[in-house]
Every structure is written in C-alpha cells, then in structure tokens.
Motif scaffolding. Structure first.
Motif, PDB file in Angstrom:
ATOM      1  N   THR A 171      94.291  46.035  43.858  1.00  0.00           N
ATOM      2  CA  THR A 171      95.099  45.883  45.082  1.00  0.00           C
ATOM      3  C   THR A 171      96.209  46.932  45.126  1.00  0.00           C
ATOM      4  OG1 THR A 171      94.640  43.521  45.176  1.00  0.00           O
ATOM      5  CG2 THR A 171      96.580  44.297  46.378  1.00  0.00           C
ATOM      6  N   ARG A 172      96.886  47.123  43.999  1.00  0.00           N
ATOM      7  CA  ARG A 172      97.951  48.132  43.966  1.00  0.00           C
ATOM      8  C   ARG A 172      97.380  49.533  44.152  1.00  0.00           C
ATOM      9  NH1 ARG A 172     100.027  44.489  40.039  1.00  0.00           N
ATOM     10  NH2 ARG A 172      98.991  45.589  38.320  1.00  0.00           N
ATOM     11  N   ALA A 173      96.214  49.791  43.603  1.00  0.00           N
ATOM     12  CA  ALA A 173      95.583  51.104  43.765  1.00  0.00           C
ATOM     13  C   ALA A 173      95.273  51.379  45.234  1.00  0.00           C
ATOM     14  CB  ALA A 173      94.313  51.173  42.925  1.00  0.00           C
ATOM     15  N   ARG A 174      94.731  50.402  45.920  1.00  0.00           N
ATOM     16  CA  ARG A 174      94.425  50.587  47.342  1.00  0.00           C
ATOM     17  C   ARG A 174      95.691  50.818  48.162  1.00  0.00           C
ATOM     18  NH1 ARG A 174      89.816  45.948  46.953  1.00  0.00           N
ATOM     19  NH2 ARG A 174      88.057  47.373  46.558  1.00  0.00           N
ATOM     20  N   ALA A 175      96.774  50.161  47.770  1.00  0.00           N
ATOM     21  CA  ALA A 175      98.042  50.391  48.454  1.00  0.00           C
ATOM     22  C   ALA A 175      98.520  51.819  48.237  1.00  0.00           C
ATOM     23  CB  ALA A 175      99.084  49.397  47.953  1.00  0.00           C
ATOM     24  N   ARG A 176      98.369  52.334  47.026  1.00  0.00           N
ATOM     25  CA  ARG A 176      98.771  53.726  46.751  1.00  0.00           C
ATOM     26  C   ARG A 176      97.917  54.721  47.522  1.00  0.00           C
ATOM     27  NH1 ARG A 176     101.465  49.956  43.971  1.00  0.00           N
ATOM     28  NH2 ARG A 176     103.229  50.824  42.803  1.00  0.00           N
ATOM     29  N   LEU A 177      96.660  54.424  47.678  1.00  0.00           N
ATOM     30  CA  LEU A 177      95.802  55.311  48.465  1.00  0.00           C
ATOM     31  C   LEU A 177      96.321  55.456  49.894  1.00  0.00           C
ATOM     32  CD1 LEU A 177      92.287  54.095  47.245  1.00  0.00           C
ATOM     33  CD2 LEU A 177      93.245  56.384  46.901  1.00  0.00           C
ATOM     34  N   ALA A 221      92.737  56.055  40.151  1.00  0.00           N
ATOM     35  CA  ALA A 221      92.264  55.198  39.055  1.00  0.00           C
ATOM     36  C   ALA A 221      92.934  55.602  37.745  1.00  0.00           C
ATOM     37  CB  ALA A 221      90.750  55.283  38.940  1.00  0.00           C
ATOM     38  N   ILE A 222      92.993  56.880  37.465  1.00  0.00           N
ATOM     39  CA  ILE A 222      93.660  57.350  36.239  1.00  0.00           C
ATOM     40  C   ILE A 222      95.130  56.963  36.260  1.00  0.00           C
ATOM     41  CG2 ILE A 222      94.420  59.439  35.030  1.00  0.00           C
ATOM     42  CD1 ILE A 222      91.697  60.683  35.782  1.00  0.00           C
ATOM     43  N   ASN A 257     100.064  51.987  35.159  1.00  0.00           N
ATOM     44  CA  ASN A 257     100.295  51.069  36.283  1.00  0.00           C
ATOM     45  C   ASN A 257     101.137  51.751  37.358  1.00  0.00           C
ATOM     46  OD1 ASN A 257     100.266  48.782  37.864  1.00  0.00           O
ATOM     47  ND2 ASN A 257     101.735  47.649  36.607  1.00  0.00           N
ATOM     48  N   PHE A 258     100.729  52.988  37.696  1.00  0.00           N
ATOM     49  CA  PHE A 258     101.363  53.781  38.756  1.00  0.00           C
ATOM     50  C   PHE A 258     102.832  54.093  38.446  1.00  0.00           C
ATOM     51  CE2 PHE A 258      98.175  50.866  40.480  1.00  0.00           C
ATOM     52  CZ  PHE A 258      97.191  51.790  40.766  1.00  0.00           C
ATOM     53  N   THR A 318      85.431  53.061  32.332  1.00  0.00           N
ATOM     54  CA  THR A 318      86.377  52.269  33.126  1.00  0.00           C
ATOM     55  C   THR A 318      86.935  53.077  34.287  1.00  0.00           C
ATOM     56  OG1 THR A 318      86.954  50.854  31.246  1.00  0.00           O
ATOM     57  CG2 THR A 318      88.554  50.998  33.022  1.00  0.00           C
ATOM     58  N   ILE A 319      87.303  54.342  34.036  1.00  0.00           N
ATOM     59  CA  ILE A 319      87.787  55.207  35.127  1.00  0.00           C
ATOM     60  C   ILE A 319      86.721  55.327  36.211  1.00  0.00           C
ATOM     61  CG2 ILE A 319      88.392  57.587  35.746  1.00  0.00           C
ATOM     62  CD1 ILE A 319      89.701  57.828  32.956  1.00  0.00           C
ATOM     63  N   ALA A 320      85.487  55.600  35.806  1.00  0.00           N
ATOM     64  CA  ALA A 320      84.412  55.804  36.781  1.00  0.00           C
ATOM     65  C   ALA A 320      84.152  54.558  37.606  1.00  0.00           C
ATOM     66  CB  ALA A 320      83.141  56.241  36.050  1.00  0.00           C
ATOM     67  N   ILE A 321      84.111  53.402  36.973  1.00  0.00           N
ATOM     68  CA  ILE A 321      83.814  52.162  37.699  1.00  0.00           C
ATOM     69  C   ILE A 321      84.968  51.773  38.613  1.00  0.00           C
ATOM     70  CG2 ILE A 321      83.482  49.674  37.389  1.00  0.00           C
ATOM     71  CD1 ILE A 321      81.694  50.325  35.017  1.00  0.00           C
ATOM     72  N   MET A 322      86.200  51.915  38.134  1.00  0.00           N
ATOM     73  CA  MET A 322      87.347  51.603  38.987  1.00  0.00           C
ATOM     74  C   MET A 322      87.381  52.522  40.201  1.00  0.00           C
ATOM     75  SD  MET A 322      91.382  51.338  38.009  1.00  0.00           S
ATOM     76  CE  MET A 322      92.630  51.161  39.318  1.00  0.00           C
ATOM     77  N   ALA A 323      87.139  53.814  39.994  1.00  0.00           N
ATOM     78  CA  ALA A 323      87.125  54.759  41.117  1.00  0.00           C
ATOM     79  C   ALA A 323      86.019  54.409  42.113  1.00  0.00           C
ATOM     80  CB  ALA A 323      86.947  56.181  40.599  1.00  0.00           C
ATOM     81  N   SER A 324      84.870  53.999  41.622  1.00  0.00           N
ATOM     82  CA  SER A 324      83.772  53.613  42.527  1.00  0.00           C
ATOM     83  C   SER A 324      84.153  52.384  43.350  1.00  0.00           C
ATOM     84  CB  SER A 324      82.502  53.332  41.700  1.00  0.00           C
ATOM     85  OG  SER A 324      82.020  54.531  41.125  1.00  0.00           O
ATOM     86  N   LYS A 325      84.836  51.434  42.746  1.00  0.00           N
ATOM     87  CA  LYS A 325      85.300  50.268  43.508  1.00  0.00           C
ATOM     88  C   LYS A 325      86.284  50.675  44.602  1.00  0.00           C
ATOM     89  CE  LYS A 325      84.676  46.442  40.282  1.00  0.00           C
ATOM     90  NZ  LYS A 325      85.328  45.282  39.631  1.00  0.00           N
ATOM     91  N   LEU A 326      87.193  51.591  44.277  1.00  0.00           N
ATOM     92  CA  LEU A 326      88.160  52.057  45.272  1.00  0.00           C
ATOM     93  C   LEU A 326      87.472  52.815  46.400  1.00  0.00           C
ATOM     94  CD1 LEU A 326      91.040  53.273  42.924  1.00  0.00           C
ATOM     95  CD2 LEU A 326      90.940  51.150  44.250  1.00  0.00           C
ATOM     96  N   ALA A 327      86.382  53.464  46.082  1.00  0.00           N
ATOM     97  CA  ALA A 327      85.619  54.212  47.101  1.00  0.00           C
ATOM     98  C   ALA A 327      84.649  53.324  47.872  1.00  0.00           C
ATOM     99  CB  ALA A 327      84.858  55.358  46.433  1.00  0.00           C
ATOM    100  N   GLY A 328      84.599  52.045  47.518  1.00  0.00           N
ATOM    101  CA  GLY A 328      83.724  51.100  48.227  1.00  0.00           C
ATOM    102  C   GLY A 328      82.268  51.230  47.864  1.00  0.00           C
ATOM    103  N   ARG A 329      81.983  51.691  46.628  1.00  0.00           N
ATOM    104  CA  ARG A 329      80.601  51.890  46.208  1.00  0.00           C
ATOM    105  C   ARG A 329      80.114  50.676  45.419  1.00  0.00           C
ATOM    106  NH1 ARG A 329      80.860  58.185  44.115  1.00  0.00           N
ATOM    107  NH2 ARG A 329      81.520  59.095  46.107  1.00  0.00           N
TER     108      ARG A 329
END
Length: 276
Positions: free
Chosen positions: A99-105, A128-129, A135-136, A265-276
């Motif tokens: 949720t925080r990542a999407r807010a930063r985007l 994601a990184i 934690n941002f 973990t980086i790859a999977i988190m980034a894919s979630k943020l990209a809606g994949r």
C-alpha cells in the motif's frame, strides 16, 4: 675498500631493516582482533594519500577512528538470508508495504517519469527496492559511523580486500564534498541512505537528480530514485524488457543483492506493483 665505519653502518642496517620490514608487513596485514588496528590504519592513510586523496579528507575521515568489535560480530551473524524464500518474503513484504509503495508511485510520479526516461528502469523496480531497503526512508538508521564500520571490516580478515576499496571510496565521498564525515552514518556494514548504497556504488552511480550540486542519498528522494536506477542501468538493465526469472534483467537484480531470496522478492514485489 670497505673500512670499519662502513662495516658498522652495514651492521646497523642489518639489525634495523628486518624490524622495519616486519613493522610494515604487520601494518599492511589484516587482523582478527583490534590489536594491530592502529598500525594498519596508519598504513592505510599512506595508501590513501598515494591514491590522490587529500589530507583534509584523510584526516577528517580517519583521525580518531577506532576498531569496533560489534561490527565484526554483526558480520558473522547474518541470519535473514538463510531463510527460505517463503519465510523471507513473509517477513519483508506485507499488505502495508505494498500500500505504501503504491502511494509513493503516485506521489513521485513526475520524478519517476524522468527516471524511466533517462535510465530505462521501470518505476516498480525502483520503488520495490526503496521499500524493501528502508521502508521508503523510514528505517534509515544513523546508528553506526560508516567510516568506523568500513574501516573495521577493511582491517578484519574475512573480507579485507573488498572493504578496503569501500573505505577508500568513503573518503572520496568526503573529498568530493557530497557528504561530511559526521553525515556518514548508516548501517553497520557501511550502507548509506534510503536505498543503502555502499561507498563504491555511491561513487560510481550516485546522481544529483535535484540539481542542488550534491549527491544526497539520505534526504533527496530524486537523488535516491535516480541513483538506484542508474546502478541497475550501469549493471546492464535492458529497457523495455522483462524482469522475470531467466531474463537479463533478473540477473541484474542480483547485482543489487547477491542473495537469491532478495532478488526474487524484488522481482515479485515489482510485478505486484505493476499489476502482473
């Protein structure tokens, strides 16, 4: 003809030279306790001067620095990367972080647009990184002196060569006026700022993206995001291509962190943020 005076001089040199060589060898060696740290540090200062670092940077960074046994204990006790991927991911990524990542985007959309255009690295990877590392920025610790930590690890025998280079580059950060010695505080292994750059990647890849004349990875979000993307680009990131396992970009993620669980973990988190 060799006279008696010459013989006396040669005899004196024969006695003194082995001691001198022994002292130099001791100063140049690594150690497993703090006993030889002082001579080692004096020798390192000479090496730094020989590499062109200013006496101001050498003195400001290293005068008064002492060996820190806590750092060696921490280096020997890294447990998180021994977890399975499922355990590691569960500890590091949750609904709140996503949720925080999407807010930063959304908040940093304009900056991330510029980052993508200039470096070709997707915003989801960078964010994601950022989230996973600190934690941002919320978990950026100033607990440890980066110079003291890196000097201790450079002297310690386990990874002496690697951290000797890091220490040299920490002094270059001071010499280039990007950070003052008192600002160089962070993780126990010398990590700097919101995405935890070691000194050598800082020197090679840090970017002044906000145009203030400093590469500030502690306070400047534009500098943090651009520098992270520049690191990945510098390690061969292919713009517009996948970061799925087996891809070139997935291999680049491992250059960020060699632990396979972290890479995944980086790859999977980034894919979630990209809606994949």
């Amino acid at each position: 003809m060799i006279n008696s005076a010459t013989i006396r001089v040669l005899a004196t040199l024969a006695l003194v030279l082995p001691v001198t060589l022994s002292t130099a060898a001791h100063a140049a060696s690594c150690g497993s306790s703090g006993a030889g740290f002082g001579p080692w540090l004096a020798n390192f200062k000479r090496q730094a001067a020989a590499q062109g670092l200013s006496q101001h940077a050498i003195g400001a960074g290293l005068d008064g620095i002492t060996y820190d046994a806590r750092i060696v204990r921490l280096d020997r006790n890294q447990k998180s990367f021994k977890l399975s991927f499922e355990q590691f991911y569960a500890r590091r990524v949750g609904t709140a972080l996503i949720t925080r990542a999407r807010a930063r985007l959304k908040t940093h959309r304009a900056t991330l647009d510029r980052v993508e255009r200039q470096f070709g690295v997707p915003r989801e990877i960078v964010v994601a990184i950022w989230g996973l590392e600190t934690n941002f920025g919320a978990d950026t610790s100033g607990k440890f002196s980066i110079i003291r930590s890196v000097a201790t690890l450079a002297y310690d025998c386990r990874r002496s060569a690697f951290f000797t280079g890091q220490l040299m580059d920490a002094l270059r950060i001071i010499d280039n006026a990007h950070m003052r010695p008192e600002e160089l505080r962070g993780g126990w292994a010398g990590e700097i700022g919101q995405t935890q750059f070691l000194p050598t990647p800082y020197v090679r890849f840090a970017v002044d993206f906000d145009g203030d004349g400093r590469k500030d990875l502690i306070h400047s979000v534009p500098d943090v995001l651009a520098s992270t993307a520049n690191f990945l680009k510098g390690h061969g990131w292919k713009a517009g291509q996948s970061w799925e396992p087996g891809s070139t970009n997935y291999a680049v993620i491992k250059d960020w962190n060699r632990a396979g669980v972290y890479q995944r973990t980086i790859a999977i988190m980034a894919s979630k943020l990209a809606g994949r």
